[in-house]
Design an enzyme around this catalytic site. Sequence first.
Site, PDB file in Angstrom:
ATOM      1  N   SER B  52      40.318  46.169  45.451  1.00 49.25           N
ATOM      2  CA  SER B  52      41.078  47.252  45.272  1.00 49.25           C
ATOM      3  C   SER B  52      41.744  46.991  43.718  1.00 49.25           C
ATOM      4  O   SER B  52      42.635  47.971  43.578  1.00 49.25           O
ATOM      5  CB  SER B  52      42.222  47.138  46.402  1.00 49.25           C
ATOM      6  OG  SER B  52      41.795  47.081  47.766  1.00 49.25           O
ATOM      7  N   HIS B  56      48.306  41.297  43.583  1.00 50.40           N
ATOM      8  CA  HIS B  56      49.159  40.947  44.613  1.00 50.40           C
ATOM      9  C   HIS B  56      50.409  40.203  44.432  1.00 50.40           C
ATOM     10  O   HIS B  56      50.699  39.288  43.408  1.00 50.40           O
ATOM     11  CB  HIS B  56      48.648  40.522  45.683  1.00 50.40           C
ATOM     12  CG  HIS B  56      47.300  41.256  46.450  1.00 50.40           C
ATOM     13  ND1 HIS B  56      47.787  42.176  47.228  1.00 50.40           N
ATOM     14  CD2 HIS B  56      46.148  41.209  46.421  1.00 50.40           C
ATOM     15  CE1 HIS B  56      46.566  42.494  47.963  1.00 50.40           C
ATOM     16  NE2 HIS B  56      45.744  42.093  46.898  1.00 50.40           N
ATOM     17  N   CYS B 415      31.233  62.351  27.967  1.00 56.04           N
ATOM     18  CA  CYS B 415      31.464  62.386  29.352  1.00 56.04           C
ATOM     19  C   CYS B 415      32.709  63.187  29.348  1.00 56.04           C
ATOM     20  O   CYS B 415      33.553  62.902  28.933  1.00 56.04           O
ATOM     21  CB  CYS B 415      31.675  61.101  29.940  1.00 56.04           C
ATOM     22  SG  CYS B 415      32.812  60.948  31.669  1.00 56.04           S
TER      23      CYS B 415
END
Lengths: 121, 497, 410
Positions: B52, B56, B415
Amino acid sequence: MKKEFVCIVCPNSCRITAEYDGWEIKHIEGAQCKKGEEFIRNEIKNPLRIFTGSVKCKNGNYQLVSVKTNKPIPKKYMKQVAQKTHELVLEAPVEIGQVIISDILGQHADLVATRKVKEKN
Amino acid sequence: MKKNTEDRFDVIVIGAGVVGCSIARELSRFKVKVAVLEKESDVGWGSSCRNSGVIHAGFNNKPGTLMAKYCVEGNQKFHSIAQELDVPFKKTGKLVVAKKNNEITGLKKLKRQGELNGVKNLEIIGEQEIKKLEPNVRGVAALLSPETAITSPYLYTIALAENALKNGVRFYLNTEVENIKKKTSGEFFLKTQNKQFIADYLINSTGVYCDEIARMAGIDCYRIYPCRGEYYVLDKNASSLMNHLIYPVPHIEEGGLGIHLTPTVDGNVLIGPSNEYIDINKRNDYAVTMEVLFKLCKEAQEFLPAISPRYFIRNYAGIRSKQTPPSQGGYKDYVIEESEEAPNMISLIGIESPGLTAAYPIAKKVVSMIDQKEKLTPNPHFNPYRKGILRFEEQDDETKKELVEENSDYGEVICRCEQVTKKEILEAIDNPLGARSLISIKYRSRAMMGRCQGGYCQTRILELLKEKYNYNWNDFLLRGSGSYMLTGNRSNGEPGI
Amino acid sequence: MINKDVVIIGGGAAGLAAAVACREKGIEDILIIERESNLGGILKQCIHDGFGLIKFQHSYTGPEYAQKYIDQVQEHGIEFLLDSMVIDITSQKVLTVVNKSGLKKYRAKSIILAMGCRERTRGAIGIPGTRPAGIYTAGVAQNLINIHNYMIGKEVVILGSGDIGLIMARRLMLEGAIVKMVLELLPYGSGLPRNFNQCLADYDIPLHLNHTVIDIKGQKRIEAITMAKVDSKGKVIESTCQEISCDTLLLSVGLIPENELSKMAGIQLDPLTGGALVDEYGQTTINGIFTCGNVLQVHDIVDNVSLEAEHIANGVERYLSSLLKPKNSIKIEIGPGLRYVLPQHIQYLDDTVFSFRVKKPGNKKQIIFRNDNRIIKKKSFIRVNPAEMIRIKLTSSELSDIKHLKVELN
């Protein structure tokens, strides 16, 4: 024999039902135009298609020149024509309509360029 | 006869994930000859790029564990490391949301645990405050953790590796260790497909493969239970739906933090990860499954009803290196040790979440273990700084203008979704590690990462590779050897067979 | 800041036709901004024929069709920028453009958005499985083969029966690959009927309706897919799962109008079309910003793109001459059976071309335009098909003194 066809002549994609015996057409229904009927006649006798593909090109602003047969050719020759397009190298510049192979495979159609390719600057 | 070259190093790190690269960088602070061996074609292709991306705070882990200690320390140090390495870092904060009143005790427990671990500024907030912070989120109460942050896990890993490389560490990509032998001299002898290596010290930082590598060295006491987590990546348009990381109250027995919503540093949103133990023989199986994708969407909607499949742009999966079997669940603390069976081999076992946050303290620990035995000499030339690729999109108009004037490659947007210019892509292609798979270029430049997933730019990037490196059709790889993108030239202009 | 009367974003079919039509209406100061190195947009890679039958009563290939407009743009001396990307656009019609020569700002009196569309990807439809090489959208495959001279695979499965997928099935067969099958989730094909005939039937490629891909296998390059039949609710029937080996999966699962710039400008979009909310001149919710082509609605035939672009040029001309004065804003109501109707509202009550798509195929249908109970126009169709956009023109006299307008399918 009775069969339903989808006409490929234009985007209308008419569903045309034809009754035929051998190459002889007894009855045609569903075509919105004359071209559709003609398409069915060929479809029963000798299906014709326009071939499109591309051919390698040197020194141009595109690597490939797109090509087509300027008339429909029997559909059974499509892969053979494709093979021919793999064996060629053109040199820029190329103009639209320029004949690449005349009377391709003796089918009374020319393979012509469909892309304008300019010389690489 | 095949001739093999042998390379001798003081320390060999097996595995170029975020932990392996951190260790390599920490070792490069000293006068030590270090090599990193990686089986993939680039660094960070295991769990390090499949998580993710959360730094933390440290309230999820049991007090007294290495997990808790390293997580809190890693969180506190991350800001300065990110600055040194020019890695994106955003302190977005996190909300652990109680959907029902009976979950509030869980929040209080988490808060207490966090405070014991040394986490700062934890606060429990009510429904009204949730609405204020996150108008789209549903919940009755939440634990607010302002210290929780996000980073780009792959850019962090790449940055660590590039900095280590600059400070003298050698990286061997596409180099899978097949065999480890301990010679009578005490040195380790490593066999890979093309090369052999000799090392005094061996670091096993191979994540989900750590038990296998340990076994090669004669250590058979570790067991790994791979546990897969699947994710959805949401369009940047979804980023306006939330500001913080949004987590459910975790159920410790599940061994994961529950399906959560995480903003990424690039402005996307992640939904995930799920939690399914998989067969040990499938530990490289990063497939996503229909059932889980369905579940991810459903569970995310419980917090954020506005989430819908129209935001989905990609999915992926990562695999946790768990030490607890499915029957037990939960967490077992990290093992970082030198075992009697193989002196001078340091095993890192079960480095699952919060491994990204803890990578730095883990690396410090490993280096201190070697230092204790060897009394390492500092490397006077160590340079902690590394520059990443400058992002054109993030600059203001004036800077953009100057950049194009300086180098016209900035004027070519390749892009369109992520507004990545030719200059950035060329820098990504020219990366110091020499990783040139499309995925390597994507991670470094962000090209192909947007909503069209390379539909527009992929062919242009192939052209750039062709221009620059004279690539033939069979040189284009998506993700390392075997992942060929093309099967030939359409026409060579030669007669067929 | 450079001032322009009309800036057209996109030099594809829509942008070129709009530019030519604007010039023919006497607008002098026009600029086309194109991000690629050549004008023509997606037509450049559509080397098959069948373009132009409505517009020119002749079947052209994509590059030929594009060249007709490129020639006109050049003959008219219309200004265009190549290799140039619009990176910002404001509601005040200020555009930021970047190219090799620098970053420039343009202030336009009027803007025509003609950015086209993009393909829906694997990620967007959430196909499960691994993520190996060899999975391409049909348009990317078309670009690699027709522009870059590459082959993308040998044994191909195609998911989705959109036109580009069908066209690519034939192309791949002619270039020596084997197309094993085309899978379509819906009970009917998504492409034009003629393409099922000349692209699939001609080459004996089976089409499996009510089927989808539920798994992808292979770590490095795709090795197989699992196909499965779905029930009438789209749910997978487990007992029908079947593994099909292949080295390539082509996706032709829909197109999405590329409205990122429109959103940036603050233009309101219609969730039904994915394009902007427009009036009868293709004018968006910001006065003076118009839109046409695939960025407004996904077309099946390029001729209609050209026609749409030519029509909106009328609006641009009137806007620039301050002649575009709303009479009465009427929201168009969409009756059952129709997926969307364009324009979403009319406000000048001039001649208006309505375009729409039906939700599912049907035979012997009628399209009825109704002002409350009064039928304004009725048109009968032997067949209707979601793949085929329907266009019906209502004249200003037909639209005069209407209060309410509903389009129905009966």
